[in-house]
Scaffold this active site. Structure first.
Site, PDB file in Angstrom:
ATOM      1  N   ASP A   1       0.838  -1.195   0.000  1.00 18.79           N
ATOM      2  CA  ASP A   1       0.000   0.000   0.000  1.00 18.79           C
ATOM      3  C   ASP A   1       0.880   1.256   0.000  1.00 18.79           C
ATOM      4  O   ASP A   1       1.945   1.267  -0.616  1.00 18.79           O
ATOM      5  CB  ASP A   1      -0.921  -0.035   1.226  1.00 18.79           C
ATOM      6  CG  ASP A   1      -2.268   0.617   0.981  1.00 18.79           C
ATOM      7  OD1 ASP A   1      -2.297   1.858   0.894  1.00 18.79           O
ATOM      8  OD2 ASP A   1      -3.276  -0.100   0.891  1.00 18.79           O
TER       9      ASP A   1
ATOM     10  N   HIS B   1      -3.754   6.060   3.616  1.00 18.62           N
ATOM     11  CA  HIS B   1      -4.490   4.874   3.165  1.00 18.62           C
ATOM     12  C   HIS B   1      -3.943   3.585   3.775  1.00 18.62           C
ATOM     13  O   HIS B   1      -4.688   2.777   4.340  1.00 18.62           O
ATOM     14  CB  HIS B   1      -4.429   4.829   1.637  1.00 18.62           C
ATOM     15  CG  HIS B   1      -5.304   3.806   1.004  1.00 18.62           C
ATOM     16  ND1 HIS B   1      -4.851   2.553   0.648  1.00 18.62           N
ATOM     17  CD2 HIS B   1      -6.599   3.848   0.623  1.00 18.62           C
ATOM     18  CE1 HIS B   1      -5.835   1.871   0.079  1.00 18.62           C
ATOM     19  NE2 HIS B   1      -6.906   2.635   0.050  1.00 18.62           N
TER      20      HIS B   1
ATOM     21  N   LEU C   1      -4.130  -3.072  17.658  1.00 22.12           N
ATOM     22  CA  LEU C   1      -3.873  -3.820  18.884  1.00 22.12           C
ATOM     23  C   LEU C   1      -5.076  -3.892  19.821  1.00 22.12           C
ATOM     24  O   LEU C   1      -5.908  -2.978  19.854  1.00 22.12           O
ATOM     25  CB  LEU C   1      -2.691  -3.192  19.620  1.00 22.12           C
ATOM     26  CG  LEU C   1      -1.362  -3.166  18.846  1.00 22.12           C
ATOM     27  CD1 LEU C   1      -0.325  -2.354  19.598  1.00 22.12           C
ATOM     28  CD2 LEU C   1      -0.863  -4.589  18.597  1.00 22.12           C
TER      29      LEU C   1
ATOM     30  N   ASN D   1      -5.882  -3.181  23.028  1.00 22.52           N
ATOM     31  CA  ASN D   1      -5.378  -2.425  24.177  1.00 22.52           C
ATOM     32  C   ASN D   1      -6.478  -1.477  24.666  1.00 22.52           C
ATOM     33  O   ASN D   1      -7.640  -1.642  24.330  1.00 22.52           O
ATOM     34  CB  ASN D   1      -4.095  -1.666  23.797  1.00 22.52           C
ATOM     35  CG  ASN D   1      -4.265  -0.842  22.528  1.00 22.52           C
ATOM     36  OD1 ASN D   1      -5.390  -0.486  22.153  1.00 22.52           O
ATOM     37  ND2 ASN D   1      -3.162  -0.540  21.846  1.00 22.52           N
TER      38      ASN D   1
ATOM     39  N   VAL E   1      -9.009   1.583  18.253  1.00 22.14           N
ATOM     40  CA  VAL E   1      -9.872   0.568  17.657  1.00 22.14           C
ATOM     41  C   VAL E   1      -9.242  -0.817  17.794  1.00 22.14           C
ATOM     42  O   VAL E   1      -8.082  -0.946  18.173  1.00 22.14           O
ATOM     43  CB  VAL E   1     -10.126   0.872  16.158  1.00 22.14           C
ATOM     44  CG1 VAL E   1     -10.855   2.189  15.982  1.00 22.14           C
ATOM     45  CG2 VAL E   1      -8.813   0.882  15.379  1.00 22.14           C
TER      46      VAL E   1
ATOM     47  N   ALA F   1      -7.264  -7.820  -8.613  1.00 19.84           N
ATOM     48  CA  ALA F   1      -8.372  -8.625  -8.079  1.00 19.84           C
ATOM     49  C   ALA F   1      -8.996  -9.522  -9.144  1.00 19.84           C
ATOM     50  O   ALA F   1      -9.516 -10.597  -8.839  1.00 19.84           O
ATOM     51  CB  ALA F   1      -9.436  -7.702  -7.482  1.00 19.84           C
TER      52      ALA F   1
ATOM     53  N   TYR G   1      -7.618 -11.318 -11.331  1.00 23.18           N
ATOM     54  CA  TYR G   1      -6.894 -12.558 -11.587  1.00 23.18           C
ATOM     55  C   TYR G   1      -7.457 -13.688 -10.719  1.00 23.18           C
ATOM     56  O   TYR G   1      -7.726 -13.494  -9.528  1.00 23.18           O
ATOM     57  CB  TYR G   1      -5.402 -12.379 -11.328  1.00 23.18           C
ATOM     58  CG  TYR G   1      -4.763 -11.341 -12.216  1.00 23.18           C
ATOM     59  CD1 TYR G   1      -5.003 -11.334 -13.590  1.00 23.18           C
ATOM     60  CD2 TYR G   1      -3.923 -10.366 -11.689  1.00 23.18           C
ATOM     61  CE1 TYR G   1      -4.426 -10.385 -14.407  1.00 23.18           C
ATOM     62  CE2 TYR G   1      -3.339  -9.413 -12.502  1.00 23.18           C
ATOM     63  CZ  TYR G   1      -3.595  -9.421 -13.864  1.00 23.18           C
ATOM     64  OH  TYR G   1      -3.019  -8.474 -14.672  1.00 23.18           O
TER      65      TYR G   1
ATOM     66  N   THR H   1      -6.228 -14.498  -6.976  1.00 21.41           N
ATOM     67  CA  THR H   1      -6.485 -13.619  -5.831  1.00 21.41           C
ATOM     68  C   THR H   1      -7.895 -13.835  -5.281  1.00 21.41           C
ATOM     69  O   THR H   1      -8.773 -14.341  -5.976  1.00 21.41           O
ATOM     70  CB  THR H   1      -6.365 -12.130  -6.215  1.00 21.41           C
ATOM     71  OG1 THR H   1      -7.452 -11.779  -7.072  1.00 21.41           O
ATOM     72  CG2 THR H   1      -5.055 -11.829  -6.906  1.00 21.41           C
TER      73      THR H   1
ATOM     74  N   SER I   1     -11.250  -0.935  -0.558  1.00 18.79           N
ATOM     75  CA  SER I   1      -9.964  -0.915   0.143  1.00 18.79           C
ATOM     76  C   SER I   1     -10.146  -1.215   1.617  1.00 18.79           C
ATOM     77  O   SER I   1      -9.257  -1.768   2.266  1.00 18.79           O
ATOM     78  CB  SER I   1      -9.308   0.464   0.009  1.00 18.79           C
ATOM     79  OG  SER I   1      -8.617   0.600  -1.191  1.00 18.79           O
TER      80      SER I   1
END
Length: 381
Positions: free
Chosen positions: A138, A170, A181, A183, A187, A275, A277, A280, A327
């Site tokens: 990315d 991104h 994580l 924690n 999030v 994507a 192909y 994938t 994405s």
């Protein structure tokens, strides 16, 4: 007097000749640079034993400039003018000459998507992605974010060499959905104990050459990644890109790629590359009510769906925000693959993919929904 006039005439003539020559050279240089473009030159399999130096010579002899020779793809990235392209296509050692296309990111408190794909059920069993390596191919990942554990990476963007800086945000957002994580802040990711690797192939504008992406995938293969997330894509196919994606899968890596944000167009597929192909897992997006997002690309190549609307995740600078896009759906699938592998470390990538697809919740016409919404709890049974 006559001698002086002759000298002046000679000087004027020399000046005129020099000026014309310089102008012609400048015009030629300008003309050449204006027609030069980036290409990928593939060599025939019968030429696989050809040395790197010889391949470089084949391109250089036609006036091209080699930028990079790939490790797993019998090809090289090069800058060529139109004449060089025509001559290389005639060369008996060359299999193809294709434009080095540009791909783009597909972008539009605990995120609802984590529960929607049933990830907490595995968390409660103690499976959180431990010992699974995920390559986020990315725009880089902000490794200083307190909610992310970035273990390594590399950059293949020539002008932005630090994979741990993310100018577009991104990649950092994608990384958080995969493995933020567990924690007391921010999030929670789908697979919070997975190891993240920042493989930078998109610049700060969110764009990247296919050759950069190929380099990134090759890095993932060489560094024994378990899962690849590609929340990116382009409208054009590429023999070289398909070759390296297929190589990653044959090397045992689970490859998830965003289907695209082109919506639907009648009976025509709008799924982008890579994507599109078969090797994938092509991922589309739904909202919190399991309705297909209007922007989510459709087509027979679509495999599964995941949450991709108003997804809350990490952003550079220790912050958080909500994005839309396939994405954002794709890292739910990459994270789910990591969860499954943490529970079943001996499963092959083919087994992981089959379980994700065969246990998906049916949502409707496969052209728009693929096999349906992933259910990682069922997939990991």
């Amino acid at each position: 007097m006559r001698s002086k006039k002759l000298w002046i005439s000679l000087l004027f003539a020399l000046t005129l000749i020099f000026t014309m020559a310089f102008s012609n050279m400048s015009a030629q240089a300008a003309g050449k640079s204006s027609t030069e473009k980036k290409y990928i030159v593939g060599f025939k399999q019968t030429m696989s034993a050809m040395s790197s130096a010889k391949k470089k010579d084949v391109i250089s002899e036609k006036g091209g400039k080699v930028q990079k020779q790939f490790k797993y793809v019998n090809a090289a990235a090069a800058t060529l003018d139109e004449k060089a392209v025509k001559e290389l296509k005639k060369d008996p050692s060359v299999a193809y000459v294709e434009e080095d296309h540009i791909a783009h990111e597909y972008a539009q408190s605990v995120p609802y998507g984590i529960s929607q794909i049933k990830a907490p059920a595995l968390h409660s069993q103690g499976y959180t992605g431990s010992n699974v390596k995920v390559a986020v191919i990315d725009s880089g990942i902000d490794s200083s974010h307190p909610d992310l554990n970035v273990r390594g990476g590399a950059s293949f963007v020539p002008s932005e060499t630090n994979p741990y800086q993310d100018g577009s945000s991104h990649g950092t957002h994608v990384a958080g959905t995969i493995a933020a994580l567990n924690n007391s802040i921010g999030v929670l990711g789908v697979s919070p104990s997975a190891s993240l690797y920042a493989v930078k192939v998109l610049d700060s504008t969110g764009s990247g050459q296919y050759s950069w992406i190929i380099n990134g995938i090759e890095w993932a293969i060489s560094n024994n990644m378990d899962v690849i997330n590609m929340s990116l894509g382009g409208p054009s196919g590429s023999t070289a890109l398909k070759t390296v994606v297929d190589k990653a899968v044959s090397s045992g890596i689970v490859v998830a790629a965003a289907a695209g944000n082109e919506g639907s167009s009648g009976s025509s597929s709008t799924v982008g590359y890579p994507a599109k192909y078969p090797s994938t897992i092509a991922v589309g997006a739904v909202n919190s009510s399991n309705q297909r997002a209007s922007f989510s690309s459709a087509g027979s190549e679509l495999d599964v769906m995941a949450p991709g609307v108003s997804i809350q995740s990490t952003l550079p600078g220790g912050t958080y925000g909500a994005y839309n896009g396939t994405s954002m759906a794709t890292p739910h699938v990459a994270g789910a693959a990591a969860l499954i592998l943490s529970k079943h470390p001996t499963w092959t990538n083919a087994q992981v993919r089959d379980r994700l697809e065969s246990t998906a919740t049916y949502l409707g016409n496969s052209f728009y929904y693929g096999k349906g919404l992933i259910n990682v709890q069922a997939a990991a049974q």
